[in-house]
Design a protein around this motif. Sequence first.
Motif, PDB file in Angstrom:
ATOM      1  N   THR A  41     -20.333   4.444  -5.755  1.00  0.00           N
ATOM      2  CA  THR A  41     -20.660   5.816  -5.396  1.00  0.00           C
ATOM      3  C   THR A  41     -20.853   6.661  -6.635  1.00  0.00           C
ATOM      4  OG1 THR A  41     -19.921   7.783  -4.192  1.00  0.00           O
ATOM      5  CG2 THR A  41     -18.221   6.458  -5.239  1.00  0.00           C
ATOM      6  N   ILE A  42     -21.736   7.657  -6.520  1.00  0.00           N
ATOM      7  CA  ILE A  42     -21.925   8.614  -7.599  1.00  0.00           C
ATOM      8  C   ILE A  42     -21.230   9.929  -7.268  1.00  0.00           C
ATOM      9  CG2 ILE A  42     -24.097   7.576  -8.302  1.00  0.00           C
ATOM     10  CD1 ILE A  42     -25.561   9.866  -6.910  1.00  0.00           C
ATOM     11  N   ARG A  43     -20.599   9.965  -6.126  1.00  0.00           N
ATOM     12  CA  ARG A  43     -19.896  11.145  -5.651  1.00  0.00           C
ATOM     13  C   ARG A  43     -18.395  10.931  -5.772  1.00  0.00           C
ATOM     14  NH1 ARG A  43     -22.065  15.454  -5.912  1.00  0.00           N
ATOM     15  NH2 ARG A  43     -20.650  16.264  -4.317  1.00  0.00           N
ATOM     16  N   PRO A  44     -17.613  12.012  -5.644  1.00  0.00           N
ATOM     17  CA  PRO A  44     -16.156  11.833  -5.594  1.00  0.00           C
ATOM     18  C   PRO A  44     -15.762  10.889  -4.465  1.00  0.00           C
ATOM     19  CG  PRO A  44     -16.711  14.139  -5.918  1.00  0.00           C
ATOM     20  CD  PRO A  44     -17.998  13.427  -5.648  1.00  0.00           C
ATOM     21  N   LEU A  45     -14.791  10.045  -4.709  1.00  0.00           N
ATOM     22  CA  LEU A  45     -14.413   9.037  -3.716  1.00  0.00           C
ATOM     23  C   LEU A  45     -14.007   9.651  -2.391  1.00  0.00           C
ATOM     24  CD1 LEU A  45     -14.547   7.184  -6.164  1.00  0.00           C
ATOM     25  CD2 LEU A  45     -12.468   6.087  -5.358  1.00  0.00           C
ATOM     26  N   ILE A  46     -13.454  10.856  -2.447  1.00  0.00           N
ATOM     27  CA  ILE A  46     -12.953  11.494  -1.230  1.00  0.00           C
ATOM     28  C   ILE A  46     -14.090  11.755  -0.240  1.00  0.00           C
ATOM     29  CG2 ILE A  46     -13.235  13.852  -2.059  1.00  0.00           C
ATOM     30  CD1 ILE A  46     -10.178  12.502  -0.151  1.00  0.00           C
ATOM     31  N   GLU A  47     -15.346  11.748  -0.713  1.00  0.00           N
ATOM     32  CA  GLU A  47     -16.477  12.009   0.171  1.00  0.00           C
ATOM     33  C   GLU A  47     -16.907  10.763   0.937  1.00  0.00           C
ATOM     34  OE1 GLU A  47     -19.724  13.888  -1.776  1.00  0.00           O
ATOM     35  OE2 GLU A  47     -18.502  15.507  -2.592  1.00  0.00           O
ATOM     36  N   TYR A  48     -16.457   9.592   0.519  1.00  0.00           N
ATOM     37  CA  TYR A  48     -16.775   8.341   1.209  1.00  0.00           C
ATOM     38  C   TYR A  48     -18.286   8.165   1.408  1.00  0.00           C
ATOM     39  CZ  TYR A  48     -11.800   8.001   2.167  1.00  0.00           C
ATOM     40  OH  TYR A  48     -10.439   7.915   2.042  1.00  0.00           O
ATOM     41  N   LYS A  49     -19.042   8.487   0.371  1.00  0.00           N
ATOM     42  CA  LYS A  49     -20.488   8.276   0.401  1.00  0.00           C
ATOM     43  C   LYS A  49     -20.842   7.274  -0.679  1.00  0.00           C
ATOM     44  CE  LYS A  49     -21.613  12.918   2.070  1.00  0.00           C
ATOM     45  NZ  LYS A  49     -22.313  14.194   1.763  1.00  0.00           N
ATOM     46  N   TYR A  50     -21.518   6.185  -0.283  1.00  0.00           N
ATOM     47  CA  TYR A  50     -21.797   5.107  -1.219  1.00  0.00           C
ATOM     48  C   TYR A  50     -23.287   4.856  -1.326  1.00  0.00           C
ATOM     49  CZ  TYR A  50     -16.867   4.405  -1.637  1.00  0.00           C
ATOM     50  OH  TYR A  50     -15.546   4.603  -1.917  1.00  0.00           O
ATOM     51  N   HIS A  51     -23.734   4.583  -2.522  1.00  0.00           N
ATOM     52  CA  HIS A  51     -25.159   4.583  -2.814  1.00  0.00           C
ATOM     53  C   HIS A  51     -25.715   3.227  -3.221  1.00  0.00           C
ATOM     54  CE1 HIS A  51     -23.337   8.550  -3.525  1.00  0.00           C
ATOM     55  NE2 HIS A  51     -24.416   8.997  -2.931  1.00  0.00           N
ATOM     56  N   TYR A  52     -24.871   2.349  -3.705  1.00  0.00           N
ATOM     57  CA  TYR A  52     -25.307   1.028  -4.137  1.00  0.00           C
ATOM     58  C   TYR A  52     -24.406  -0.010  -3.469  1.00  0.00           C
ATOM     59  CZ  TYR A  52     -27.326   3.929  -7.825  1.00  0.00           C
ATOM     60  OH  TYR A  52     -27.999   4.904  -8.501  1.00  0.00           O
ATOM     61  N   TRP A  53     -25.033  -1.070  -2.978  1.00  0.00           N
ATOM     62  CA  TRP A  53     -24.283  -2.085  -2.231  1.00  0.00           C
ATOM     63  C   TRP A  53     -24.562  -3.473  -2.782  1.00  0.00           C
ATOM     64  CZ3 TRP A  53     -20.904  -0.942   1.757  1.00  0.00           C
ATOM     65  CH2 TRP A  53     -20.885   0.400   2.165  1.00  0.00           C
ATOM     66  N   GLY A  54     -23.520  -4.277  -2.798  1.00  0.00           N
ATOM     67  CA  GLY A  54     -23.694  -5.662  -3.176  1.00  0.00           C
ATOM     68  C   GLY A  54     -23.829  -6.538  -1.939  1.00  0.00           C
ATOM     69  N   GLN A  55     -24.047  -7.805  -2.169  1.00  0.00           N
ATOM     70  CA  GLN A  55     -24.077  -8.732  -1.039  1.00  0.00           C
ATOM     71  C   GLN A  55     -22.638  -9.006  -0.621  1.00  0.00           C
ATOM     72  OE1 GLN A  55     -23.491  -9.901  -3.918  1.00  0.00           O
ATOM     73  NE2 GLN A  55     -22.210 -11.682  -3.548  1.00  0.00           N
ATOM     74  N   GLY A  56     -22.419  -9.494   0.530  1.00  0.00           N
ATOM     75  CA  GLY A  56     -21.073  -9.695   1.013  1.00  0.00           C
ATOM     76  C   GLY A  56     -20.490 -11.037   0.640  1.00  0.00           C
ATOM     77  N   THR A  57     -19.188 -11.128   0.791  1.00  0.00           N
ATOM     78  CA  THR A  57     -18.492 -12.389   0.620  1.00  0.00           C
ATOM     79  C   THR A  57     -17.607 -12.594   1.853  1.00  0.00           C
ATOM     80  OG1 THR A  57     -17.112 -13.709  -0.877  1.00  0.00           O
ATOM     81  CG2 THR A  57     -16.574 -11.374  -0.710  1.00  0.00           C
ATOM     82  N   GLN A  58     -17.683 -13.778   2.425  1.00  0.00           N
ATOM     83  CA  GLN A  58     -16.995 -14.040   3.689  1.00  0.00           C
ATOM     84  C   GLN A  58     -15.516 -14.335   3.465  1.00  0.00           C
ATOM     85  OE1 GLN A  58     -18.244 -14.178   7.069  1.00  0.00           O
ATOM     86  NE2 GLN A  58     -16.050 -14.310   7.514  1.00  0.00           N
ATOM     87  N   VAL A  59     -14.688 -13.666   4.227  1.00  0.00           N
ATOM     88  CA  VAL A  59     -13.252 -13.942   4.246  1.00  0.00           C
ATOM     89  C   VAL A  59     -12.894 -14.367   5.665  1.00  0.00           C
ATOM     90  CG1 VAL A  59     -10.939 -12.976   4.047  1.00  0.00           C
ATOM     91  CG2 VAL A  59     -12.709 -12.362   2.377  1.00  0.00           C
ATOM     92  N   THR A  60     -12.316 -15.540   5.783  1.00  0.00           N
ATOM     93  CA  THR A  60     -11.897 -16.055   7.090  1.00  0.00           C
ATOM     94  C   THR A  60     -10.416 -16.381   7.046  1.00  0.00           C
ATOM     95  OG1 THR A  60     -14.102 -16.990   7.466  1.00  0.00           O
ATOM     96  CG2 THR A  60     -12.305 -17.778   8.870  1.00  0.00           C
TER      97      THR A  60
END
Length: 120
Positions: free
Chosen positions: A98-117
């Motif tokens: 995020t480029i915003r304060p964390l408290i805003e919970y707004k995210y701008h860049y995402w990675g690929q996921g990793t599976q947890v089972t």
Amino acid sequence: VQLQASGGGLVQAGGSLRLSCAASGRTFSTNGIGWFRQAPGKEREFVAAISWGVGSTFYADSVKGRFTISRDNAKNAVYLQMSSLKPEDTAVYYCAATIRPLIEYKYHYWGQGTQVTVSS
């Protein structure tokens, strides 16, 4: 900003896993990193976040006391140590910046996921 999540796998209930998120590119433009997860048939949910600067942390109530988020600024990396895992923690885990304060919970860049089972 590019994000690479890793460390997922299969673990028994009560076990532990450590996820890693490697950030590259214009990471200096970001304020912090968050972890999210999405289980089959469910909406994506916030798990934890940490700021690059002072290291402020935020956790979802469902993981407080079991998960710990940390960072290594020199490596541009963020980690999610998951302990006392439960079957309901099973999901694809994503890291995001995020480029915003964390408290805003707004995210701008995402990675690929990793599976947890987590098996019962």
